[in-house]
Design a protein around this motif. Structure first.
Motif, PDB file in Angstrom:
ATOM      1  N   LEU A 168     -57.436  -5.365-110.148  1.00 43.33           N
ATOM      2  CA  LEU A 168     -57.004  -5.678-108.784  1.00 43.33           C
ATOM      3  C   LEU A 168     -58.020  -5.147-107.788  1.00 43.33           C
ATOM      4  O   LEU A 168     -58.396  -3.978-107.849  1.00 43.33           O
ATOM      5  N   ARG A 169     -58.463  -5.981-106.865  1.00 38.92           N
ATOM      6  CA  ARG A 169     -59.386  -5.555-105.828  1.00 38.92           C
ATOM      7  C   ARG A 169     -58.571  -5.207-104.597  1.00 38.92           C
ATOM      8  O   ARG A 169     -57.939  -6.075-103.984  1.00 38.92           O
ATOM      9  N   ARG A 170     -58.552  -3.915-104.242  1.00 43.32           N
ATOM     10  CA  ARG A 170     -57.688  -3.454-103.148  1.00 43.32           C
ATOM     11  C   ARG A 170     -58.352  -3.682-101.802  1.00 43.32           C
ATOM     12  O   ARG A 170     -59.514  -3.347-101.599  1.00 43.32           O
ATOM     13  N   LEU A 171     -57.585  -4.277-100.893  1.00 43.91           N
ATOM     14  CA  LEU A 171     -58.078  -4.502 -99.536  1.00 43.91           C
ATOM     15  C   LEU A 171     -57.186  -3.698 -98.607  1.00 43.91           C
ATOM     16  O   LEU A 171     -55.959  -3.888 -98.601  1.00 43.91           O
ATOM     17  N   ASP A 172     -57.774  -2.800 -97.865  1.00 41.82           N
ATOM     18  CA  ASP A 172     -56.958  -1.919 -97.035  1.00 41.82           C
ATOM     19  C   ASP A 172     -56.709  -2.558 -95.661  1.00 41.82           C
ATOM     20  O   ASP A 172     -57.631  -2.698 -94.858  1.00 41.82           O
ATOM     21  N   ALA A 173     -55.457  -2.946 -95.411  1.00 40.17           N
ATOM     22  CA  ALA A 173     -55.115  -3.602 -94.140  1.00 40.17           C
ATOM     23  C   ALA A 173     -54.433  -2.629 -93.173  1.00 40.17           C
ATOM     24  O   ALA A 173     -53.858  -3.060 -92.161  1.00 40.17           O
ATOM     25  N   THR A 174     -54.509  -1.330 -93.486  1.00 36.09           N
ATOM     26  CA  THR A 174     -53.771  -0.351 -92.678  1.00 36.09           C
ATOM     27  C   THR A 174     -54.176  -0.379 -91.201  1.00 36.09           C
ATOM     28  O   THR A 174     -53.319  -0.396 -90.315  1.00 36.09           O
ATOM     29  N   GLU A 175     -55.505  -0.405 -90.947  1.00 34.11           N
ATOM     30  CA  GLU A 175     -55.963  -0.376 -89.546  1.00 34.11           C
ATOM     31  C   GLU A 175     -55.467  -1.589 -88.788  1.00 34.11           C
ATOM     32  O   GLU A 175     -55.045  -1.503 -87.634  1.00 34.11           O
ATOM     33  N   ALA A 176     -55.508  -2.752 -89.441  1.00 34.61           N
ATOM     34  CA  ALA A 176     -55.035  -3.984 -88.791  1.00 34.61           C
ATOM     35  C   ALA A 176     -53.555  -3.838 -88.427  1.00 34.61           C
ATOM     36  O   ALA A 176     -53.122  -4.208 -87.332  1.00 34.61           O
ATOM     37  N   PHE A 177     -52.778  -3.258 -89.338  1.00 35.65           N
ATOM     38  CA  PHE A 177     -51.341  -3.120 -89.077  1.00 35.65           C
ATOM     39  C   PHE A 177     -51.058  -2.051 -88.024  1.00 35.65           C
ATOM     40  O   PHE A 177     -50.095  -2.171 -87.275  1.00 35.65           O
ATOM     41  N   ARG A 178     -51.910  -1.034 -87.950  1.00 37.77           N
ATOM     42  CA  ARG A 178     -51.761  -0.051 -86.859  1.00 37.77           C
ATOM     43  C   ARG A 178     -51.920  -0.768 -85.528  1.00 37.77           C
ATOM     44  O   ARG A 178     -51.164  -0.539 -84.584  1.00 37.77           O
ATOM     45  N   ALA A 179     -52.923  -1.643 -85.478  1.00 38.91           N
ATOM     46  CA  ALA A 179     -53.172  -2.390 -84.238  1.00 38.91           C
ATOM     47  C   ALA A 179     -51.983  -3.313 -83.937  1.00 38.91           C
ATOM     48  O   ALA A 179     -51.579  -3.460 -82.776  1.00 38.91           O
ATOM     49  N   ALA A 180     -51.408  -3.905 -84.991  1.00 35.13           N
ATOM     50  CA  ALA A 180     -50.256  -4.799 -84.789  1.00 35.13           C
ATOM     51  C   ALA A 180     -49.078  -4.028 -84.196  1.00 35.13           C
ATOM     52  O   ALA A 180     -48.364  -4.515 -83.319  1.00 35.13           O
ATOM     53  N   MET A 181     -48.908  -2.791 -84.646  1.00 32.94           N
ATOM     54  CA  MET A 181     -47.792  -1.973 -84.158  1.00 32.94           C
ATOM     55  C   MET A 181     -48.003  -1.593 -82.693  1.00 32.94           C
ATOM     56  O   MET A 181     -47.050  -1.405 -81.953  1.00 32.94           O
ATOM     57  N   ALA A 182     -49.276  -1.468 -82.314  1.00 32.90           N
ATOM     58  CA  ALA A 182     -49.569  -1.051 -80.934  1.00 32.90           C
ATOM     59  C   ALA A 182     -49.497  -2.232 -79.968  1.00 32.90           C
ATOM     60  O   ALA A 182     -49.423  -2.035 -78.757  1.00 32.90           O
ATOM     61  N   ALA A 183     -49.496  -3.466 -80.512  1.00 30.62           N
ATOM     62  CA  ALA A 183     -49.485  -4.645 -79.627  1.00 30.62           C
ATOM     63  C   ALA A 183     -48.113  -4.810 -78.983  1.00 30.62           C
ATOM     64  O   ALA A 183     -47.096  -4.609 -79.642  1.00 30.62           O
ATOM     65  N   PRO A 184     -48.077  -5.159 -77.714  1.00 31.66           N
ATOM     66  CA  PRO A 184     -46.776  -5.337 -77.063  1.00 31.66           C
ATOM     67  C   PRO A 184     -46.109  -6.646 -77.499  1.00 31.66           C
ATOM     68  O   PRO A 184     -46.795  -7.606 -77.839  1.00 31.66           O
ATOM     69  N   GLY A 185     -44.775  -6.672 -77.527  1.00 26.72           N
ATOM     70  CA  GLY A 185     -44.006  -7.897 -77.805  1.00 26.72           C
ATOM     71  C   GLY A 185     -44.086  -8.335 -79.253  1.00 26.72           C
ATOM     72  O   GLY A 185     -44.635  -7.636 -80.102  1.00 26.72           O
ATOM     73  N   PRO A 186     -43.526  -9.541 -79.534  1.00 24.75           N
ATOM     74  CA  PRO A 186     -43.547 -10.043 -80.914  1.00 24.75           C
ATOM     75  C   PRO A 186     -44.957 -10.521 -81.298  1.00 24.75           C
ATOM     76  O   PRO A 186     -45.799 -10.700 -80.435  1.00 24.75           O
ATOM     77  N   GLY A 187     -45.179 -10.718 -82.578  1.00 20.72           N
ATOM     78  CA  GLY A 187     -46.517 -11.139 -83.031  1.00 20.72           C
ATOM     79  C   GLY A 187     -47.405  -9.920 -83.214  1.00 20.72           C
ATOM     80  O   GLY A 187     -47.047  -8.821 -82.804  1.00 20.72           O
TER      81      GLY A 187
END
Ligand code: ATP
Length: 334
Positions: free
Chosen positions: A288-307
């Motif tokens: 399995l080739r691991r791709l770390d999406a943590t930073e992207a999801f941190r940014a998603a959590m910081a975004a206002p509203g849905p999406g």
């Protein structure tokens, strides 16, 4: 197959793609054909619920001529599209999706063996058209059943890593989209709120049948997270046809909030179990080739509203899509 009720979604021309480097990375169908004399090549996108597998599959399909095969246990059934988080028709960007909402939920539970034979015929079909099969979905037992060279329906694959099949009947490239558990946990809880605002509650009110008595063990779509949790609350305080999540009276809201808490907890538990199973497959020898999406999801959590927001897309493209593209390109050139 008797459990299939809907025709496979016909291929349609891709709409505008979000992925930027489509033309540059696209491979010629010939390079795929070369390998068909050997085992068919497949790309398998794994990851816990909510980690962005569907997004990655559509992004990759914009770069490599491919079709997507769903491997989520609940999304194979027709119905409950919001509750089970099926990728919306607009977000599919014209990429053909198979085994997504194509099984009749009233025709009995789709077993791993069923999935193995349905998936095999879809892979054969896609490969014969010189396209790359992209498998994406969170059910690791379905994925294992589909890929194992020899499949034993009675074996407990996740009983230990020595039960994992080393021999695979396809030439597989495994991508694992991973998000640190704390970040994923926060994101999944927020996602449940977003789903409720997108119509999950109304969908479950329509699905609810007060006369139905479930056997002690539920089957198929009735196991989807959201169904049992809301049913328990609906039995105590029945919903009215016209109830909407935004317009609930305070009494019903208080009762139903209990179901929402359970749904959030159960979704996070599911993610944890799925990650455990992925680690087991890795220990069992799957590359399995691991791709770390943590930073992207941190940014998603910081975004206002849905999406998930623009910052998410920028980090996703550079950290997750960029690495995946390189891995898949190399795999197809091998
Ligand atoms: P198991 O071996 O435990 O069946 P699995 O890897 O085969 O695990 P999972 O995808 O982990 O299957 O699904 C296990 C359970 O999680 C399902 O029975 C259902 O309750 C819930 N679940 C999974 N996917 C969804 C979904 N898309 N929507 C709602 N609930 C889901």
């Amino acid at each position: 197959h008797s459990k299939l009720i809907l025709p496979l979604i016909p291929p349609s021309p891709p709409l505008r793609s979000r992925a930027p480097m489509a033309a540059a990375a696209a491979i010629s169908p010939l390079s795929l054909r070369r390998h068909h004399r050997r085992r068919d090549k497949v790309v398998v996108i794994m990851g816990a619920t909510g980690s962005g597998k569907s997004q990655l599959s559509v992004d990759l399909a914009a770069l490599f001529p491919s079709e997507i095969i769903n491997s989520d246990k609940m999304q194979v059934y027709a119905g409950l599209d919001i509750t089970t988080n099926k990728i919306s028709p607009e977000d599919r960007l014209g990429v053909p999706h198979h085994l997504l909402g194509s099984v009749d939920p009233d025709a009995g539970e789709l077993t791993p063996s069923d999935f193995r034979s349905l998936g095999q015929s879809v892979i054969g079909d896609i490969s014969s058209r010189q396209k790359l099969p992209l498998i994406a979905g969170g059910s690791n037992s379905f994925i294992h059943a589909l890929l194992a060279e020899r499949f034993d329906p009675d074996a407990d694959v996740f009983g230990g890593f020595d039960s994992v099949s080393h021999e695979l009947r396809y030439n597989c490239c495994f991508l694992w989209v991973d998000v640190s558990f704390q970040v994923l946990d926060d994101y999944l809880r927020k996602r449940v709120d977003d789903m409720l605002h997108s119509g999950m509650f109304e969908e479950l009110v329509r699905y609810y049948d007060p006369c139905r008595v479930d056997p002690p063990t539920r089957t198929g779509l009735r196991k989807a997270i959201g169904v049992p949790e809301f049913e328990r609350c609906f039995r105590r305080r029945p919903p009215r046809r016209w109830d909407t999540w935004a317009g609930l009276d305070p009494l019903r809201r208080a009762t139903y909030e209990e179901a929402v808490r359970e749904i959030k907890d159960n979704t996070c538990q599911l993610a944890k179990r799925q990650i455990g199973k992925i680690l087991l497959l890795k220990e069992g020898g799957w590359d399995l080739r691991r791709l770390d999406a943590t930073e992207a999801f941190r940014a998603a959590m910081a975004a206002p509203g849905p999406g998930k927001g623009l910052k998410w897309a920028e980090i996703w493209d550079s950290q997750v899509l960029g690495s995946s593209t390189k891995i898949v390109k190399r795999f197809l050139e091998e």
